[in-house]
Design a protein around this motif. Structure first.
Motif, mmCIF file in Angstrom:
data_model
loop_
_atom_site.group_PDB
_atom_site.id
_atom_site.type_symbol
_atom_site.label_atom_id
_atom_site.label_comp_id
_atom_site.label_asym_id
_atom_site.label_seq_id
_atom_site.Cartn_x
_atom_site.Cartn_y
_atom_site.Cartn_z
ATOM 1 N N ALA A 14 42.068 43.777 41.234
ATOM 2 C CA ALA A 14 40.621 43.962 41.222
ATOM 3 C C ALA A 14 40.162 44.743 42.445
ATOM 4 O O ALA A 14 39.302 45.622 42.342
ATOM 5 C CB ALA A 14 39.925 42.607 41.164
ATOM 6 N N PHE A 15 40.741 44.465 43.601
ATOM 7 C CA PHE A 15 40.339 45.177 44.806
ATOM 8 C C PHE A 15 40.794 46.634 44.761
ATOM 9 O O PHE A 15 40.066 47.525 45.186
ATOM 10 C CB PHE A 15 40.888 44.486 46.055
ATOM 11 C CG PHE A 15 40.231 44.957 47.309
ATOM 12 C CD1 PHE A 15 38.910 44.634 47.567
ATOM 13 C CD2 PHE A 15 40.909 45.727 48.222
ATOM 14 C CE1 PHE A 15 38.282 45.072 48.720
ATOM 15 C CE2 PHE A 15 40.293 46.175 49.377
ATOM 16 C CZ PHE A 15 38.980 45.841 49.629
ATOM 17 N N ALA A 16 41.988 46.880 44.224
ATOM 18 C CA ALA A 16 42.455 48.263 44.086
ATOM 19 C C ALA A 16 41.587 49.022 43.092
ATOM 20 O O ALA A 16 41.267 50.195 43.294
ATOM 21 C CB ALA A 16 43.909 48.272 43.647
ATOM 22 N N PHE A 17 41.169 48.366 42.016
ATOM 23 C CA PHE A 17 40.292 48.986 41.032
ATOM 24 C C PHE A 17 38.932 49.265 41.646
ATOM 25 O O PHE A 17 38.321 50.311 41.385
ATOM 26 C CB PHE A 17 40.169 48.073 39.809
ATOM 27 C CG PHE A 17 39.501 48.714 38.640
ATOM 28 C CD1 PHE A 17 40.086 49.790 37.996
ATOM 29 C CD2 PHE A 17 38.294 48.246 38.180
ATOM 30 C CE1 PHE A 17 39.479 50.393 36.915
ATOM 31 C CE2 PHE A 17 37.668 48.835 37.103
ATOM 32 C CZ PHE A 17 38.264 49.911 36.468
ATOM 33 N N ASP A 18 38.448 48.375 42.489
ATOM 34 C CA ASP A 18 37.204 48.571 43.231
ATOM 35 C C ASP A 18 37.284 49.840 44.077
ATOM 36 O O ASP A 18 36.365 50.658 44.075
ATOM 37 C CB ASP A 18 36.972 47.376 44.153
ATOM 38 C CG ASP A 18 35.662 46.694 43.929
ATOM 39 O OD1 ASP A 18 35.005 46.975 42.927
ATOM 40 O OD2 ASP A 18 35.308 45.857 44.785
#
Length: 80
Positions: A14-18
């Motif tokens: 999720a953080f990488a996608f953010d």
């Protein structure tokens, strides 16, 4: 404890996608304003620090990134 371990990889994703959404939006805005925008593109470590402090530093770039990918998906669906 095992439930907590199941969420850790999804948090990283999720953080990488953010960050991907932010970087895409920042790139589009820099092309749109011919690099004269006052918003500067942050590196990954600066992005993490900015996100911890406040969402205001990257919100516009994030929304533009979301809109870009949404329009991309809609155009693929429309053409097929």
């Amino acid at each position: 404890m095992s439930i907590l371990l199941e969420f850790v990889p999804s948090l990283f994703v999720a953080f990488a996608f953010d960050f991907l959404l932010y970087k895409t939006g920042a790139t589009i805005l820099s092309f749109a304003y011919f690099s004269t925008s006052k918003n500067q593109t942050l590196s990954y470590s600066e992005f993490k620090e900015s996100k911890k402090q406040s969402n205001k530093g990257y919100l516009v770039q994030y929304i533009v990134g979301i809109l870009f990918y949404a329009l991309f998906i809609v155009s693929i669906a429309w053409l097929n």
